[in-house]
Design an enzyme around this catalytic site. Structure first.
Site, short mmCIF file in Angstrom:
data_model
loop_
_atom_site.label_atom_id
_atom_site.label_comp_id
_atom_site.label_asym_id
_atom_site.label_seq_id
_atom_site.Cartn_x
_atom_site.Cartn_y
_atom_site.Cartn_z
N HIS A 195 0.81 -1.22 0.00
CA HIS A 195 0.00 0.00 0.00
C HIS A 195 0.85 1.27 0.00
CE1 HIS A 195 0.40 -0.23 4.51
NE2 HIS A 195 0.45 1.08 4.37
N ASP A 221 0.41 -7.74 1.62
CA ASP A 221 0.78 -6.32 1.68
C ASP A 221 2.29 -6.13 1.71
OD1 ASP A 221 0.39 -3.62 1.60
OD2 ASP A 221 -0.39 -3.41 3.64
N GLY A 270 3.27 6.90 7.92
CA GLY A 270 4.66 7.06 7.48
C GLY A 270 5.54 5.94 7.96
N ASN A 271 5.10 5.22 9.03
CA ASN A 271 5.84 4.07 9.53
C ASN A 271 5.64 2.83 8.68
OD1 ASN A 271 5.78 5.23 12.75
ND2 ASN A 271 7.54 4.00 12.09
N SER A 272 4.58 2.80 7.85
CA SER A 272 4.28 1.60 7.06
C SER A 272 5.48 1.19 6.22
CB SER A 272 3.09 1.87 6.15
OG SER A 272 1.90 1.94 6.87
N LEU A 317 -3.24 -26.61 2.60
CA LEU A 317 -3.57 -27.95 3.08
C LEU A 317 -4.71 -28.56 2.26
CD1 LEU A 317 -3.62 -27.72 6.98
CD2 LEU A 317 -2.02 -29.00 5.56
N GLY A 318 -5.72 -27.74 1.97
CA GLY A 318 -6.89 -28.23 1.25
C GLY A 318 -8.04 -28.56 2.16
#
Length: 460
Positions: free
Chosen positions: A118, A148, A219-221, A276-277
């Protein structure tokens, strides 16, 4: 003689009275407890050594980390439409640059940088500023919106400081961590906190975050979450807040997931996800209430998909997954978080509770068999050997679910071969191609029926 005796007795009485008063009012008693043993036990009751905040050294980890965390600038061009004034006065359509900022972490000395998807989404230009204020143009190598995570690359004229990935599975609740990033464009900001929880999800079923109380703000993202050794254990990603700023909770993508995404992008160009299914019963649903499984610790298997590792390993509805490899499974986010660090063909040891008996079975992870494509919402799966024989084709994907709006077009049960004349080989390719569909343009689907006959559908 009597007077002398009287004086002596008076003095003696006064001395005794003075001594008694001193004993009562001024002298402190000294008690000794005598044990029946020759040697008494010694207990420390007034001092208990603890590892408090004053005993934890953050400086080394902070000094290492700030030089490996960068400021990422995302420049996108907002191409606004023309107004009637533009038409009359000949200004034409306007283009206005929009700038977004975030953080990133250098993970190799040759300039690979991991950040959040993002942070760089819809960018026309990406720039990276190092801690020494040098600025570089960045190339986008690949992204994974689901986790992300995005991977960037810069070309620097020297070897860069970088952080090594730590093992996020070994992170413990209560452990000290540092969050390093560029909140509000304040470069190289370091905050401290503890790991508050693990395997948190924020609404999406396949998310699994590390929760901390280290202060994280806009701003930390994309910045670093490190332990006191300076190991990268997470990528700071999100906060929960009604104000848009930190209010006590922040969330980071675990380093094991981020590292696996980066490795997949570099090796395959996209993320390889092993499953795994199984279908898992969600808590607080009618099914969960009916089965009485709301209080179960673990993941209750409500269904097993065909042609998956779970089916081959004989996992069954009603089994409860308690552990995978060395990871305890208490809820679904524990399961998805660990599996997100695995690839197709990896083998995991799954411990299940079946009829109050614990069993451990090896399960080979496979590629996801059924997905829902964007825009049209069709459910599709990769072809099985039986499908290939039946439809006489080795390429394409089979439609196994059709939304109400498209049920009159005869799509259900057929094999999609191409979309807008671009060949479809598997569900991952189909997902990308359907994601490009323009709702205002024309879409052509080529498919094949059970008789081996080709059909074309044209959506205007």
């Amino acid at each position: 003689m009597k007077r002398i005796a009287s004086t002596f007795l008076t003095a003696l009485f006064a001395g005794a009275l003075t001594l008694g008063a001193y004993k009562v009012f001024f002298e402190k008693p000294n008690y000794t407890i005598v044990s029946e043993n020759d040697q008494g036990s010694v207990f420390q009751t007034s001092y208990t050594p603890t590892a408090g905040i004053n005993e934890v050294d953050f400086t080394s980890a902070a000094e290492t980390t700030v030089n490996a965390v960068v400021h990422v600038k995302n420049v996108s061009i907002n191409r606004g439409g023309s107004s009637y004034l533009d038409f009359f006065y000949g200004h034409g359509s306007s283009s206005r640059p929009q700038v977004g900022t975030g953080s990133g972490v250098i993970i190799s000395q040759d300039g690979y940088i991991v950040t959040n998807n993002h942070v760089i989404d819809n960018a026309d230009q990406l720039q990276v500023m190092l801690n020494n204020n040098k600025v570089y143009d960045a190339e986008l190598i690949g992204t994974d919106p689901n986790s992300d995570i995005a991977l960037l690359k810069i070309e620097a004229d020297r070897n860069l400081p970088y952080l090594a990935f730590g093992d996020s599975d070994n992170v413990r609740v209560g452990e000290w961590v540092l969050a390093v990033g560029n909140p509000f464009s304040l470069t190289s900001t370091v905050t401290a906190g503890i790991v508050s929880a693990k395997a948190r999800n924020l609404g999406k079923i396949d998310q699994s975050f590390i929760q901390t109380d280290a202060a994280v703000n806009p701003g930390n993202s994309g910045g670093a979450l490190v332990n006191t050794n300076g190991d990268l254990v997470g990528i700071n990603t999100a906060i929960t807040s009604q104000t848009g700023s930190y209010v006590g909770y922040s969330f980071a993508v675990p380093s094991n997931i981020a590292k696996k995404v980066v490795d997949d992008i570099l090796e395959y160009g996209n993320v390889q996800k092993g499953i795994l299914g199984i279908s898992a019963a969600r808590a607080n649903t009618p099914y969960a209430v009916e089965k009485g499984i709301n209080q179960i610790e673990g993941v209750y298997i409500s269904g097993v998909e065909e042609d998956t590792g779970a089916q081959e390993a004989d996992l069954r509805e009603g089994d409860v997954i308690k552990q995978i490899d060395d990871i305890k499974i208490r809820k679904f986010a524990d399961l998805t978080g660990y599996l997100s660090s695995k690839r197709p063909s990896d083998t995991v040891q799954v411990t299940i509770n079946r009829n109050e008996e614990l069993l451990t079975v090896p399960v080979v992870l496979k590629k996801r068999q059924v997905i829902t494509v964007p825009n049209m919402g069709l459910e599709i799966k990769n072809l099985s050997k039986e499908d290939m024989k039946k439809f006489r084709t080795r390429k394409g994907v089979k439609v196994v679910g059709v939304p109400e709006i498209y049920r009159g077009y005869g799509l259900d049960g057929k094999v999609l071969l191409s979309l807008d004349d671009e060949e479809i080989n598997d569900i991952e390719e189909a997902k990308v191609l359907f994601g490009r569909i323009s709702k205002r343009g024309r879409t052509i689907i080529t498919m094949i029926n059970e008789k081996g006959e080709r059909e074309r559908l044209i959506f205007q």
